[in-house]
Design a protein around this motif. Structure first.
Motif, mmCIF file in Angstrom:
data_model
loop_
_atom_site.group_PDB
_atom_site.id
_atom_site.type_symbol
_atom_site.label_atom_id
_atom_site.label_comp_id
_atom_site.label_asym_id
_atom_site.label_seq_id
_atom_site.Cartn_x
_atom_site.Cartn_y
_atom_site.Cartn_z
ATOM 1 N N VAL A 64 69.879 129.588 152.360
ATOM 2 C CA VAL A 64 71.132 130.248 151.967
ATOM 3 C C VAL A 64 70.834 131.504 151.154
ATOM 4 O O VAL A 64 71.445 132.559 151.359
ATOM 5 C CB VAL A 64 72.033 129.281 151.181
ATOM 6 C CG1 VAL A 64 73.191 130.030 150.520
ATOM 7 C CG2 VAL A 64 72.583 128.199 152.103
ATOM 8 N N ARG A 76 78.409 126.745 152.985
ATOM 9 C CA ARG A 76 77.161 127.254 153.551
ATOM 10 C C ARG A 76 75.988 126.339 153.202
ATOM 11 O O ARG A 76 75.095 126.108 154.029
ATOM 12 C CB ARG A 76 76.882 128.670 153.037
ATOM 13 C CG ARG A 76 77.886 129.721 153.514
ATOM 14 C CD ARG A 76 77.610 131.052 152.852
ATOM 15 N NE ARG A 76 76.296 131.564 153.219
ATOM 16 C CZ ARG A 76 75.583 132.382 152.436
ATOM 17 N NH1 ARG A 76 76.044 132.744 151.244
ATOM 18 N NH2 ARG A 76 74.411 132.818 152.847
ATOM 19 N N ASP A 100 76.250 123.217 155.295
ATOM 20 C CA ASP A 100 75.901 123.549 156.680
ATOM 21 C C ASP A 100 74.388 123.703 156.856
ATOM 22 O O ASP A 100 73.859 123.476 157.952
ATOM 23 C CB ASP A 100 76.587 124.853 157.108
ATOM 24 C CG ASP A 100 78.087 124.676 157.316
ATOM 25 O OD1 ASP A 100 78.550 123.521 157.372
ATOM 26 O OD2 ASP A 100 78.791 125.702 157.398
#
Length: 544
Positions: free
Chosen positions: A442, A535, A538
């Motif tokens: 990320v 995010r 995910d």
């Protein structure tokens, strides 16, 4: 018997004595017991390993994972905890072994008698010198990379010749394995002084053994390690909104040490280790654009654009990428597994010193790169699922993966895959590394996205430290640490923090240039973005 007073940050209670029986030395003889005075309520782990009397040990910081803080009661042992049963085993627990990270200094009662099996009394600091190079040098610069886990140093003559060098575990390990545990300890009572003195004592020892006297120490470390060493205000690093108490880029006078220069601190979690690394890459002429990734218990990233401007971000990673935390995790060294290759019989270990394990031999443990290599192999076989679970559908697995299922120990508290060398991979290990992968990917994605269109396809990813030198870029891509297709753009750049610290010590103009550049760094905070949690979730899977 030796007796020592141990300063402790917990409360104002009267000290309690504990008697420590160290491990035998290299001559096979056991030293005299050590009598410590420590404040009741202090964790045994902290009292023992922050005393400065014992060589530091890479500990998991109270997670009850590594078992390296084990100690045996020679006096009646307290009732065992479930964590101790799980990590040490029933037989060891019956023999009086306990975990120091889960035990406190008692308040009254008889003096506890403890045996330490895997640590020895601290000896003289060993620094490798090069006398042939020091004949004409009257002084030197001492460059220091102050990491959360390890400390490296290098003494340089005026012409850049290396006069001496060495490395050691950070003696603050007893306070915890990561940055936040050090900050928490330093925020209590005189904890800051205890931690600062741990490192200052080591550096005084290094200085005393150098072939010539340093005129300057350049100390490159993350912001937390730096400010604890300087005994500066750390409140801005402990809670949001985060802020620095000073900007670095200055010389500090400390008792018993030469003047200490600290490189610029660009942001609350972008420290002098990273800015020194930037200096090293700029000085060697690394082609732009590039990203410097300095990965330890904190991940710090700086992206240098072709126009000379730069973006930076940071993310907490924990100690897993330094080999601390996983059940069999170890810092890379002799006897440690640093990679695996896939054979018809399953994953076969490769050792730090080269070669394979002898039949029936025990490995010292698995390094961070060893875990990355193993996970990438298991993912390719289908035995490890992208979600971080071991597959249980034997009917759909390849023959090799089905064979691995037979090596799965389901009797332990957490399922674990048994491996050669009496080591294993547990599902909790997989989860720890998966969390690191999510945070890493990320942060890197945020930086590349903010850099503008086209940068992603041209950028070089410069990975500093041991991870960069020993990790296979293909494994990083397979596991999803880096975007698909980026393995060819990865470059190992070594210890840029130490390299840059040396350059900054030798060249005043570089110090001035770096301070100007750091004043204009743009800071990204992915964790403050509205969609950060989505995010991150995910990204909680292996693969792209």
């Amino acid at each position: 018997m030796n007796s020592f007073d141990f300063p402790c940050p917990v409360g104002q209670s009267q000290p309690m004595k504990i008697r420590i029986h160290p491990a035998p030395g290299s001559d096979g003889l056991r030293p005299d017991p050590v009598l410590l005075d420590a404040v009741p309520g202090t964790r045994m782990q902290q009292a023992i390993w922050l005393s400065g009397l014992f060589n530091p040990v890479p500990l998991c910081g109270g997670l009850a994972r590594c078992g390296r803080c084990r100690m045996r009661y020679l006096t009646p042992a307290p009732a065992p905890l479930p964590e101790e049963e799980s990590v040490l085993g029933s037989e060891a627990v019956r023999s009086g072994w306990r975990l120091a990270c889960h035990r406190q200094i008692p308040d009254g009662g008889p003096v506890p008698e403890l045996e330490l099996p895997d640590t020895t009394l601290a000896g003289e600091e060993k620094t490798a010198a090069h006398p042939s190079l020091s004949g004409g040098a009257e002084t030197c610069v001492l460059a220091v990379d102050l990491g959360t886990t390890g400390i490296a140093w290098r003494a340089l003559a005026g012409d850049g010749a290396i006069l001496a060098g060495g490395s050691a575990l950070n003696p603050q390990e007893g306070a915890g394995a990561d940055v936040m545990s050090r900050l928490a300890y330093a925020s209590q009572g005189n904890g800051m002084t205890v931690l600062a003195e741990c490192v200052r004592r080591l550096l005084r020892s290094v200085v005393s053994r150098l072939p010539v006297l340093p005129r300057l120490i350049v100390l490159a470390g993350n912001t937390a390690m730096t400010d604890i060493f300087l005994e500066k205000d750390i409140s801005g690093l402990c809670a949001a909104p985060y802020h620095l108490s000073h900007a670095g880029g200055a010389v500090f006078e400390l008792p018993g040490l030469p003047p200490v220069y600290v490189p610029p601190l660009a942001a609350p979690f972008i420290g002098g280790d990273v800015t020194a690394g930037v200096c090293a890459l700029l000085s060697e002429g690394q082609k732009l654009p590039w990203v410097l990734a300095d990965l330890g218990t904190n991940g710090e990233f700086v992206l240098m654009r072709e126009d000379g401007t730069c973006l930076a971000t940071s993310v907490p990673l924990g100690p897993a990428l330094e080999g601390i935390g996983p059940d069999c995790g170890r810092l890379a060294g002799p006897g440690t597994i640093t990679s695996f290759v896939l054979t018809p019989f399953g994953p076969e270990p490769r050792l730090f010193e080269g070669g394979t394990l002898a039949p029936g031999a025990r490995a010292a443990g698995i390094s961070a790169t060893g875990y990355l290599s193993l996970l990438a192999l298991l993912l390719k076989t289908g035995f490890l699922l992208p979600e971080g679970q071991f597959s249980s559908d034997s009917g759909s697995l390849q023959p090799l993966a089905r064979r691995l299922l037979s090596s799965l120990d389901r009797k332990s508290a957490v399922p674990r895959l048994m491996l050669p060398g009496n080591v294993w991979l547990s599902l909790s290990d997989v989860e720890e590394i998966l969390k690191v992968k999510a945070a890493f990917s990320v942060a890197l994605d945020s930086l590349l996205s903010a850099a503008g269109e086209g940068v992603r396809s041209r950028v070089t990813l410069c990975i500093a430290g041991a991870l960069g030198e020993h990790a296979d870029p293909g494994d990083l891509e397979t596991l999803g640490f880096i975007p698909s297709g980026m393995a060819g753009a990865v470059r190992a750049v070594g210890n840029t923090s130490l390299e840059g610290a040396g350059l900054l010590g030798l060249h005043q103009d570089l110090r001035e240039r770096l301070s100007r550049m750091c004043a204009d760094i743009s800071l990204l905070r992915p964790d403050q973005e509205q969609n950060f949690h989505r995010r991150y979730i995910d990204a909680m899977h292996f693969g792209g």
